[in-house]
Write a protein that holds these residues in place. Structure first.
Motif, PDB file in Angstrom:
ATOM      1  N   GLN A 566     -65.537  42.826  -1.608  1.00 40.66           N
ATOM      2  CA  GLN A 566     -65.911  41.612  -0.889  1.00 40.66           C
ATOM      3  C   GLN A 566     -64.817  40.572  -1.063  1.00 40.66           C
ATOM      4  O   GLN A 566     -64.363  40.320  -2.184  1.00 40.66           O
ATOM      5  CB  GLN A 566     -67.232  41.049  -1.413  1.00 40.66           C
ATOM      6  N   ILE A 592     -67.390  41.329   3.713  1.00 43.54           N
ATOM      7  CA  ILE A 592     -67.278  42.705   3.226  1.00 43.54           C
ATOM      8  C   ILE A 592     -65.993  43.323   3.757  1.00 43.54           C
ATOM      9  O   ILE A 592     -65.729  43.295   4.961  1.00 43.54           O
ATOM     10  CB  ILE A 592     -68.497  43.541   3.638  1.00 43.54           C
ATOM     11  N   ARG A 595     -67.301  48.785   2.220  1.00 41.66           N
ATOM     12  CA  ARG A 595     -68.570  49.119   1.553  1.00 41.66           C
ATOM     13  C   ARG A 595     -68.622  50.617   1.284  1.00 41.66           C
ATOM     14  O   ARG A 595     -68.380  51.436   2.182  1.00 41.66           O
ATOM     15  CB  ARG A 595     -69.775  48.702   2.407  1.00 41.66           C
TER      16      ARG A 595
END
Length: 626
Positions: A566, A592, A595
């Protein structure tokens, strides 16, 4: 082998295999601090918002927003916040009890991904046994509830609650971030790089990638008079001479007396407006005159260095011998010189220092090399630092990997050997350490290379064709001020180029990234810090107040935990006292970057790879012994 020894091997294998399956710890990336201690300190204490996230996750159904904010700031600044709360209100037995319970919940939550051994090592010695009981044995459903409550009550009754809360707060800070990466430029512009260095020295786990502004400080202590002249000039330019005098004990009285005697008022050399405090008129005058003195000394010293190092290919930066009748001739084009301060230049030998200049720079070099605190800080930079780091599938680098326009690695030859790409950076890093190890050698090749890293065309820290300090001071035509960037800064927008660079550094994983500092991301102009389909992440967003009008934010940081990456964009920080008084946190916007589909574990990290090798060796040893 005895059964005892076999059992020891088995126990260690079990331990390592278990560790490999723990969640990956959180990495915190931060860059281009430029002496901004208060903002850095706050970001370090709040883990770029990680602590706030945990507080809101755990207590959003139980506490009000105001109560959660107050709890956050108690964790960030426990001593100051307790002092403030005690002045504002009477803290009851119930408040102390509930606060300790809330903090213990956060400690349990934030330490849950670590081994018990690692947690135990982090506990303060005074309360280690009590804390271990409260962290690991606590269970509301058991008959031991009264036992745990009694421990807390006794702590309060003995007057130890305040100290206990402080220890809990720092434990939370410690557990929220497992490892810190500082991607360069701790020094210059802002007032307190020394305080940043003190904080880093005391930090539990970190690495540093040197920045171009760090390298001139390293160079000065390593014996480079040219680097030293740059350090002094920049300190004067940003009104930070008190950093040298007060933090590092450098006596500038001879330099001040000399500058006052030789140089005059010159508006071009007025120090930048200091956003941290108002300079006195004497400080402004001294900074203005010292900046002139060091600009001329720097030009002379750099000219001497360029002449003795033809391999550097920097003859185009020899400018003093191209001045005729107050004009500088560049590529057969004459430019009128303005705001000149050339009274110490001997036009028959323009790069020779005057006796006074030589005496002053020699004295200042000796002071830099004998400043205990400065040497402690520079030794720590060498110990924890590198030009680049390959870590957990990421390449961390402050500046650039010098490239040609076609995407190939730019090469340069030194002493008959040609270097490019990773080989070039390895050569530079080895040479920096050699220079630092022999500070008494002041004009040797290693020391001169450190200066080259500050402003040489093939430097991975500079990343431009030429540094135009002289032109910015003395020529009005802005076209002469332009510093052409290395092709890297355009090509890094290409995913294929980033993959090529990553492969050259042994990072061929699909999820590999380059994490870069050095060039402020101009968010205000629509520039994105995430480039090349996510392969390139630039985290210089303007910690330095000098850049914030250009970037539009107060800095970027990056968090990489077991769930992915992040990027946090931070609003400018007010100041510590206001923040504590008003619970005024740095507002951060999260984005983000990457992920993970599958939660990352220790076995997926750089440390995990080493542990896997250790485990295999232990298994082989056990097999051989059986």
């Amino acid at each position: 082998m005895s059964n005892f020894q076999s059992n020891e091997l088995i126990a260690e294998i079990i331990n390592l295999e278990a560790i490999l399956n723990l969640p990956k710890g959180t990495e915190h990336f931060i860059s281009d601090l430029h002496g901004e201690f208060d903002a850095f300190n706050h970001i370090l204490r709040n883990g770029s918002g990680s602590i706030r996230d945990k507080v809101y996750t755990l207590f959003n159904q139980e506490l009000s927003a105001q109560q959660m904010n107050e709890l956050c700031f108690l964790i960030y600044y426990p001593e100051e916040k307790l002092h403030s709360l005690k002045k504002q209100q009477s803290l009851t037995q119930n408040w102390w009890f509930e606060t300790i319970e809330h903090l213990l919940i956060i400690v349990r939550f934030s330490s849950s991904k670590y081994t018990r051994s690692k947690v135990r090592k982090a506990l303060p010695k005074t309360y280690s046994y009590i804390l271990e009981e409260l962290i690991y044995q606590y269970d509301e459903t058991t008959d031991k509830k009264a036992y745990y409550h009694q421990i807390i009550n006794v702590i309060i009754e003995l007057g130890e609650a305040e100290r206990f809360i402080e220890d809990l707060a720092y434990l939370i800070q410690r557990f929220v971030i497992d490892h810190l990466h500082v991607i360069g430029d701790i020094y210059d512009r802002g007032p307190h790089p020394d305080k940043i260095m003190d904080s880093l020295i005391n930090y539990h786990s970190l690495d540093i990638q040197w920045g171009n502004h760090d390298i001139i400080w390293l160079g000065a202590v390593s014996g480079s008079k040219a680097c030293l002249a740059n350090v002094l000039r920049i300190c004067a330019r940003y009104g930070n001479l008190d950093l040298l005098e007060d933090a590092y004990g450098i006596d500038l009285s001879l330099l001040k007396a000399y500058s006052r005697n030789i140089y005059h008022d010159n508006q071009q050399f007025l120090p930048k407006k200091n956003p941290y405090r108002k300079l006195t008129q004497t400080e402004i005058t001294d900074a203005m005159k010292i900046q002139q003195a060091m600009a001329i000394i720097q030009e002379k010293l750099e000219g001497q260095l360029i002449k003795r190092r033809p391999d550097f290919q920097m003859d185009h930066r020899l400018l003093l011998d191209k001045i005729y009748e107050n004009q500088l001739v560049i590529n057969d084009q004459p430019y009128k010189l303005v705001n000149t301060c050339f009274q110490t230049i001997d036009w028959h030998d323009p790069y020779r220092l005057s006796p006074e200049e030589d005496s002053i720079i020699t004295d200042l070099l000796a002071q830099f090399q004998h400043s205990e605190k400065l040497n402690q800080h520079m030794a720590f930079l060498i110990q924890k630092g590198s030009l680049y780091l390959s870590y957990n599938h990421n390449l961390l680098i402050h500046g650039c990997i010098p490239l040609n326009m076609d995407g190939s690695f730019q090469s340069i030859s030194f002493n008959g050997n040609t270097y490019a790409g990773k080989k070039l950076l390895d050569f530079f890093e080895t040479t920096i350490k050699q220079a630092f190890a022999k500070p008494w050698q002041t004009e040797d090749f290693s020391t001169d290379i450190v200066w080259y890293l500050w402003c040489g065309e093939s430097s991975s820290l500079f990343g431009k064709k030429a540094m135009k300090t002289f032109e910015r001071y003395f020529i009005n035509e802005s076209g002469t001020h332009v510093e052409e960037k290395n092709a890297y800064y355009a090509l890094r927008n290409s995913a294929s180029i980033c993959k090529q660079i990553l492969n050259a550094f042994g990072l061929s994983e699909v999820d590999a990234h380059i994490i870069n500092g050095h060039t402020p991301v101009k968010l205000i102009k629509g520039e994105s810090p995430i480039k090349a389909d996510g392969k390139m992440i630039v985290i210089d967003g303007g910690f330095s107040r000098a850049y914030q009008k250009v970037t539009g934010i107060g800095g970027y940081t990056l968090l990489y935990n077991s769930f992915g990456m992040q990027l946090a964009a931070h609003k400018p920080f007010s100041d510590k006292n206001t923040a504590i008084e008003k619970n005024d946190d740095i507002i951060s916007t999260r984005q983000i970057v990457d992920r993970q589909i599958k939660r990352l574990k220790v076995k997926d990290t750089t440390i995990g790879s080493a542990l896997i090798k250790d485990t295999e060796q232990l298994k082989q040893q056990l097999k051989q012994n059986n």
